[in-house]
Motif scaffolding. Sequence first.
Motif, PDB file in Angstrom:
ATOM      1  N   GLU A   6       1.882  11.612   4.002  1.00 38.70           N
ATOM      2  CA  GLU A   6       1.967  10.826   4.989  1.00 38.70           C
ATOM      3  C   GLU A   6       3.407  10.736   5.328  1.00 38.70           C
ATOM      4  OE1 GLU A   6      -1.640   7.681   4.634  1.00 38.70           O
ATOM      5  OE2 GLU A   6       0.118   7.456   3.256  1.00 38.70           O
ATOM      6  N   SER A  47       0.671  -1.197   0.067  1.00 39.80           N
ATOM      7  CA  SER A  47       0.146  -0.162   0.039  1.00 39.80           C
ATOM      8  C   SER A  47       0.999   1.140  -0.133  1.00 39.80           C
ATOM      9  CB  SER A  47      -0.957  -0.060   1.178  1.00 39.80           C
ATOM     10  OG  SER A  47      -0.395  -0.065   2.395  1.00 39.80           O
ATOM     11  N   GLY A  48       1.877   1.214   0.581  1.00 43.91           N
ATOM     12  CA  GLY A  48       2.876   2.138   0.638  1.00 43.91           C
ATOM     13  C   GLY A  48       2.389   3.829   1.210  1.00 43.91           C
ATOM     14  N   LEU A  49       3.155   4.627   1.344  1.00 43.10           N
ATOM     15  CA  LEU A  49       2.810   6.016   2.045  1.00 43.10           C
ATOM     16  C   LEU A  49       2.839   6.894   1.006  1.00 43.10           C
ATOM     17  CD1 LEU A  49       4.573   5.797   5.417  1.00 43.10           C
ATOM     18  CD2 LEU A  49       2.321   5.160   4.899  1.00 43.10           C
ATOM     19  N   ASP A  50       1.867   8.045   0.859  1.00 39.44           N
ATOM     20  CA  ASP A  50       2.245   9.131  -0.017  1.00 39.44           C
ATOM     21  C   ASP A  50       3.051  10.117   0.650  1.00 39.44           C
ATOM     22  OD1 ASP A  50       0.601  10.832   1.658  1.00 39.44           O
ATOM     23  OD2 ASP A  50      -1.313  10.256   0.596  1.00 39.44           O
ATOM     24  N   ASP A  51       3.371  10.979  -0.214  1.00 33.22           N
ATOM     25  CA  ASP A  51       4.253  12.338   0.251  1.00 33.22           C
ATOM     26  C   ASP A  51       3.895  13.028   1.531  1.00 33.22           C
ATOM     27  OD1 ASP A  51       5.963  11.581  -1.712  1.00 33.22           O
ATOM     28  OD2 ASP A  51       5.386  13.166  -3.197  1.00 33.22           O
TER      29      ASP A  51
END
Length: 119
Positions: A51, A45-49
């Motif tokens: 977050e 899922s990763g994190l966006d900038d």
Amino acid sequence: TKLWGNDISQVKSAIISYASGSGSLSNIDDAINNTLGANASADTSGLDDVEILDISVKYHNSRYSDIANFNFKDFLAQSATKSDFASILSNRRIVVDKLNELGVDPLVINLVRILVEDG
């Protein structure tokens, strides 16, 4: 599977061993794999900038909100700027407690404690 959903004591121990010079990165890797188990899958899922920035700011603020969270260099620099008796006692206690937790030799602890006292 996320690592922090499991018991991470083995991982923590491996990281502390590595930091003290007695462990290896492969020990850390093995500890992580053992903790995750055989059915682990990647969290894609990763994190966006936004977050990432939010977490970075929270980390920075929490690290500098309490002297006990400082790295040793920052701790010593800060302890040299405050020479009131209460700060010296507090810093001395923090040094002794942290170094005892790491199993540092009592002679080294005493030396560092004196350095903190003398500024």
